[in-house]
Write an enzyme that holds these catalytic residues in place. Sequence first.
Site, mmCIF file in Angstrom:
data_model
loop_
_atom_site.group_PDB
_atom_site.id
_atom_site.type_symbol
_atom_site.label_atom_id
_atom_site.label_comp_id
_atom_site.label_asym_id
_atom_site.label_seq_id
_atom_site.Cartn_x
_atom_site.Cartn_y
_atom_site.Cartn_z
ATOM 1 N N CYS A 128 19.393 24.775 18.245
ATOM 2 C CA CYS A 128 18.095 25.433 18.154
ATOM 3 C C CYS A 128 17.267 24.893 17.076
ATOM 4 O O CYS A 128 17.816 25.124 15.627
ATOM 5 C CB CYS A 128 18.027 26.702 18.394
ATOM 6 N N CYS A 131 16.038 27.961 14.863
ATOM 7 C CA CYS A 131 17.103 28.717 14.100
ATOM 8 C C CYS A 131 17.489 27.745 12.531
ATOM 9 O O CYS A 131 17.642 28.460 11.629
ATOM 10 C CB CYS A 131 18.335 28.665 14.967
ATOM 11 N N CYS A 467 6.312 29.137 46.981
ATOM 12 C CA CYS A 467 7.384 28.266 46.211
ATOM 13 C C CYS A 467 7.468 27.002 46.876
ATOM 14 O O CYS A 467 7.731 26.864 48.179
ATOM 15 C CB CYS A 467 8.697 28.921 46.138
ATOM 16 N N CYS A 470 10.797 25.806 48.006
ATOM 17 C CA CYS A 470 11.150 26.538 49.289
ATOM 18 C C CYS A 470 10.645 25.868 50.595
ATOM 19 O O CYS A 470 11.225 25.770 51.748
ATOM 20 C CB CYS A 470 11.004 28.103 49.397
#
Length: 579
Positions: A128, A131, A467, A470
């Site tokens: 990260c 970080c 979606c 979908c």
Amino acid sequence: MASSSTSISLLLFVSFILLLVNSRAENASSGSDLDEELAFLAAEESKEQSHGGGSYHEEEHDHQHRDFENYDDLEQGGGEFHHGDHGYEEEPLPPVDEKDVAVLTKDNFTEFVGNNSFAMVEFYAPWCGACQALTPEYAAAATELKGLAALAKIDATEEGDLAQKYEIQGFPTVFLFVDGEMRKTYEGERTKDGIVTWLKKKASPSIHNITTKEEAERVLSAEPKLVFGFLNSLVGSESEELAAASRLEDDLSFYQTASPDIAKLFEIETQVKRPALVLLKKEEEKLARFDGNFTKTAIAEFVSANKVPLVINFTREGASLIFESSVKNQLILFAKANESEKHLPTLREVAKSFKGKFVFVYVQMDNEDYGEAVSGFFGVTGAAPKVLVYTGNEDMRKFILDGELTVNNIKTLAEDFLADKLKPFYKSDPLPENNDGDVKVIVGNNFDEIVLDESKDVLLEIYAPWCGHCQSFEPIYNKLGKYLKGIDSLVVAKMDGTSNEHPRAKADGFPTILFFPGGNKSFDPIAVDVDRTVVELYKFLKKHASIPFKLEKPATPEPVISTMKSDEKIEGDSSKDEL
């Protein structure tokens, strides 16, 4: 005797060989059947594609859906830094002296946060970038705060159990622990000065002495809410317990006095037994009196239960009070603005009897900012006001009041919930009038009947109408349902996850495909993680189905072979009529 023994041994040996041969033959037959079935499905798919059927390419699950857990998605937002923010390369950072930052694992975590009154803990990931940028600032803050607060870090990619326990969703996530309990998420500046200033404020003495009437009047005028203690002495065990409780609260101030005259200004009678404690608010309920043991824990529980309004209006500001409360159960009134004056006094009266057990919430159903979305999330429809209980935790169960909104009825709902006597309410579309299609339609109210039927293996797709993935998957899933419709032990089903719910049907994205094996419905379903093709889904079902099945292929028509003689007349053939 030896001959008889030899004969028996020979017979057993021959029997074993026959069993082995039969078993291998059956396995070979089974394998041959599966190969034949897969070849048939592959050929059918190939035919479809050669006729312009198109194909579906696997993509990531669609995460646009809103699950509204803790109403999180009522506003799109969130942190800057999430899993996956590592698709770039940066120059290596110079080494940082982290001598004052403790490294925690599951083995030393509990001891560390328990041994330090104030402990700041960072959950990070090595990849990260945010970080890495925080590292030197965090280390410098740790050095400056030595003796006041302890700073530590945890590699969340290595300590998955801790990351899961504290529901880490992005990096870095920084928590403040006070006396071993997680109290606050740090959301300030990611700099040394920002961290130091914030922590010094949290760790500074959080209880204030009041010794004059002028001080008392100033505090009463300025503070919207406060906790006030009338003690035997401003030093000693009573004051220490009050101070310890005050460190657990961020949003209100604690005061103490040993003067009866000053205590009277804060609604405490002079003859009352000390220590005495009150919580004062500039709200409809202005005063709450503490009557428990004068300990840190009991005081903190009293403050947590009484610091919020009797009923919280669901607004941007109110939402933080709801979700930051240590009380997870919510009792919610849904009503339109013109009916709130009629029902809110009823809800407030009930709330007085259940402090610390429920957070009481009012949702204005016709409020465009939040009310409509929250009502939709809970499946509350229509114009009539409704009351329901919501567990507010991972299972997210709801229990609706079926009756008139009276004090007695709402109290009974709350009491029955606490006694575990209620049946959950699930959001559900109407039951389908005809459910004999190739793919069964599941709604909240028929989930148990169809999906949890122990005599069936059930494949369930949870989808969203909006979606795109979908929509692309739908023709493939319909084809699978068509091929398998004749198999009585197997159900191919689908459920609209935006308008139906069930605790056994959890979806992190759309589409989500779950498999519920027959005879095993008390366990969690199996997540189907294969390519979304007819062949791969069929292979999955053959492997995981509790009840063996065989594909019923359509019969191939026999070729018609003519045996008529050339001079025979076809009955009814008008072309042979006489002239």
